[in-house]
Design a protein around this motif. Structure first.
Motif, mmCIF file in Angstrom:
data_model
loop_
_atom_site.group_PDB
_atom_site.id
_atom_site.type_symbol
_atom_site.label_atom_id
_atom_site.label_comp_id
_atom_site.label_asym_id
_atom_site.label_seq_id
_atom_site.Cartn_x
_atom_site.Cartn_y
_atom_site.Cartn_z
ATOM 1 N N PHE A 43 6.625 -22.506 77.572
ATOM 2 C CA PHE A 43 7.824 -23.207 78.007
ATOM 3 C C PHE A 43 8.643 -23.702 76.824
ATOM 4 O O PHE A 43 9.791 -24.083 76.989
ATOM 5 C CB PHE A 43 7.438 -24.380 78.918
ATOM 6 N N TRP A 44 8.024 -23.705 75.655
ATOM 7 C CA TRP A 44 8.756 -24.046 74.434
ATOM 8 C C TRP A 44 7.977 -23.508 73.246
ATOM 9 O O TRP A 44 6.767 -23.688 73.135
ATOM 10 C CB TRP A 44 8.949 -25.552 74.284
ATOM 11 N N ARG A 45 8.680 -22.789 72.357
ATOM 12 C CA ARG A 45 8.101 -22.327 71.091
ATOM 13 C C ARG A 45 9.172 -22.456 70.029
ATOM 14 O O ARG A 45 10.272 -21.933 70.190
ATOM 15 C CB ARG A 45 7.657 -20.862 71.173
ATOM 16 N N ARG A 46 8.837 -23.151 68.974
ATOM 17 C CA ARG A 46 9.809 -23.314 67.902
ATOM 18 C C ARG A 46 10.198 -21.965 67.306
ATOM 19 O O ARG A 46 11.339 -21.755 66.900
ATOM 20 C CB ARG A 46 9.229 -24.219 66.811
ATOM 21 N N SER A 47 9.245 -21.042 67.302
ATOM 22 C CA SER A 47 9.511 -19.714 66.744
ATOM 23 C C SER A 47 10.194 -18.790 67.738
ATOM 24 O O SER A 47 10.548 -17.665 67.401
ATOM 25 C CB SER A 47 8.192 -19.080 66.281
ATOM 26 N N GLY A 48 10.390 -19.254 68.988
ATOM 27 C CA GLY A 48 11.028 -18.416 70.002
ATOM 28 C C GLY A 48 10.016 -17.502 70.672
ATOM 29 O O GLY A 48 8.863 -17.382 70.253
ATOM 30 N N GLY A 49 10.449 -16.830 71.728
ATOM 31 C CA GLY A 49 9.585 -15.910 72.455
ATOM 32 C C GLY A 49 8.821 -16.616 73.554
ATOM 33 O O GLY A 49 8.009 -17.503 73.285
ATOM 34 N N TYR A 50 9.105 -16.236 74.797
ATOM 35 C CA TYR A 50 8.503 -16.935 75.933
ATOM 36 C C TYR A 50 7.733 -16.002 76.863
ATOM 37 O O TYR A 50 7.349 -16.389 77.958
ATOM 38 C CB TYR A 50 9.592 -17.661 76.742
ATOM 39 N N ALA A 51 7.514 -14.765 76.438
ATOM 40 C CA ALA A 51 6.806 -13.818 77.293
ATOM 41 C C ALA A 51 5.361 -14.276 77.504
ATOM 42 O O ALA A 51 4.692 -14.685 76.558
ATOM 43 C CB ALA A 51 6.819 -12.422 76.671
ATOM 44 N N PRO A 52 4.874 -14.231 78.761
ATOM 45 C CA PRO A 52 3.472 -14.623 79.017
ATOM 46 C C PRO A 52 2.498 -13.732 78.254
ATOM 47 O O PRO A 52 2.766 -12.558 78.017
ATOM 48 C CB PRO A 52 3.323 -14.425 80.531
ATOM 49 N N VAL A 53 1.372 -14.300 77.857
ATOM 50 C CA VAL A 53 0.347 -13.571 77.114
ATOM 51 C C VAL A 53 -0.967 -13.666 77.889
ATOM 52 O O VAL A 53 -1.358 -14.748 78.323
ATOM 53 C CB VAL A 53 0.159 -14.157 75.694
ATOM 54 N N ARG A 54 -1.638 -12.537 78.082
ATOM 55 C CA ARG A 54 -2.948 -12.527 78.742
ATOM 56 C C ARG A 54 -3.964 -11.936 77.767
ATOM 57 O O ARG A 54 -3.758 -10.861 77.223
ATOM 58 C CB ARG A 54 -2.917 -11.705 80.030
ATOM 59 N N ARG A 55 -5.061 -12.664 77.568
ATOM 60 C CA ARG A 55 -6.102 -12.205 76.645
ATOM 61 C C ARG A 55 -7.479 -12.458 77.237
ATOM 62 O O ARG A 55 -7.642 -13.222 78.183
ATOM 63 C CB ARG A 55 -5.982 -12.926 75.301
ATOM 64 N N SER A 56 -8.474 -11.809 76.631
ATOM 65 C CA SER A 56 -9.864 -11.990 77.063
ATOM 66 C C SER A 56 -10.609 -12.802 76.015
ATOM 67 O O SER A 56 -10.427 -12.606 74.810
ATOM 68 C CB SER A 56 -10.556 -10.639 77.248
ATOM 69 N N LEU A 57 -11.419 -13.751 76.490
ATOM 70 C CA LEU A 57 -12.239 -14.574 75.600
ATOM 71 C C LEU A 57 -13.703 -14.418 75.969
ATOM 72 O O LEU A 57 -14.052 -14.361 77.144
ATOM 73 C CB LEU A 57 -11.852 -16.049 75.716
ATOM 74 N N GLN A 58 -14.547 -14.393 74.997
ATOM 75 C CA GLN A 58 -15.982 -14.324 75.244
ATOM 76 C C GLN A 58 -16.610 -15.717 75.282
ATOM 77 O O GLN A 58 -17.695 -15.913 75.797
ATOM 78 C CB GLN A 58 -16.658 -13.484 74.142
ATOM 79 N N SER A 59 -15.908 -16.706 74.721
ATOM 80 C CA SER A 59 -16.446 -18.057 74.645
ATOM 81 C C SER A 59 -15.965 -18.902 75.818
ATOM 82 O O SER A 59 -14.847 -18.732 76.285
ATOM 83 C CB SER A 59 -16.009 -18.716 73.334
#
Length: 217
Positions: A43-59
């Motif tokens: 919803f806010w990034r100083r560097s710009g870019g708001y596309a959702p990110v989906r990743r996998s975590l093992q932890s």
């Protein structure tokens, strides 16, 4: 997403951006954890870019911290958050939110080693709660609409099968069981669904080409 949810998210996002900019935050996002899958909505990034990110975590450490609502500073979880959310942030604040089947948390990242506040300010918390609710409910509505569409398609398919079965009974003097067995065997032989086969049979009896999906005008 419908207009109502879109307006709610737009209004809450605007308020959240003003608040986190005042805090000097580097990023503000919504974090959704389901098993090993993590989705980040910015919803806010100083560097710009708001596309959702989906990743996998093992932890599951991130999940545990999101549930407990810890302030994460220099912990192992902070390293995961830097990897998932923003490599520029050195410290984070987490705000646990209500979710169904998943764990949702608001995340605010800072470039400083320590956040300027010890907990999420009330104005920011209210915006994150509203965004969490609106985002989750919009997805839930989309899921329910998909399920309703699937159920409607199945019911329509069953209706076609019943109509084709009745047509076979009338034309070939078959019992209901015999008509159904004929349809089932033919669908297996042709490797198509009963509904598709039934639609073809009914179109053929209406004098339509088998590839047509609508009656002629």
């Amino acid at each position: 997403m419908d207009e109502t949810h879109g307006n709610v998210i737009a209004g809450a996002s605007s308020g959240l951006q003003r608040a986190v900019i005042g805090l000097g935050a580097e990023v503000a996002a919504l974090l959704e954890v389901a098993g090993s899958e993590v989705e980040v909505t910015y919803f806010w990034r100083r560097s710009g870019g708001y596309a959702p990110v989906r990743r996998s975590l093992q932890s599951n450490r991130l999940l545990a911290d999101a549930v407990s609502g810890k302030t994460v500073v220099g912990a192992a979880t902070a390293e995961i958050l830097r990897e998932v959310i923003s490599e520029h942030s050195q410290s984070f604040l987490l705000l646990p939110l209500q979710g169904a089947q998943t764990v949702i948390a608001g995340v605010i990242g800072f470039e400083e080693a320590n956040p300027p506040v010890s907990q999420v300010p009330q104005a920011v918390a209210e915006s994150l709660n509203l965004l969490g609710w609106a985002t989750w409910s919009a997805r839930e509505i989309a899921r329910l609409r998909g399920e309703l569409r699937t159920v409607s398609e199945r019911l329509a398919g069953r209706k076609l099968v019943e109509q084709a079965k009745s047509a076979l009974q009338a034309e070939q003097s078959l019992s209901e069981e015999q008509a159904y067995a004929h349809l089932r065997n033919l669908s297996r032989k042709r490797r198509i669904t009963l509904a598709t086969l039934s639609a073809e049979i009914l179109r053929g009896r209406a004098g339509l080409p088998t590839g047509s999906s609508e009656p002629r005008a």
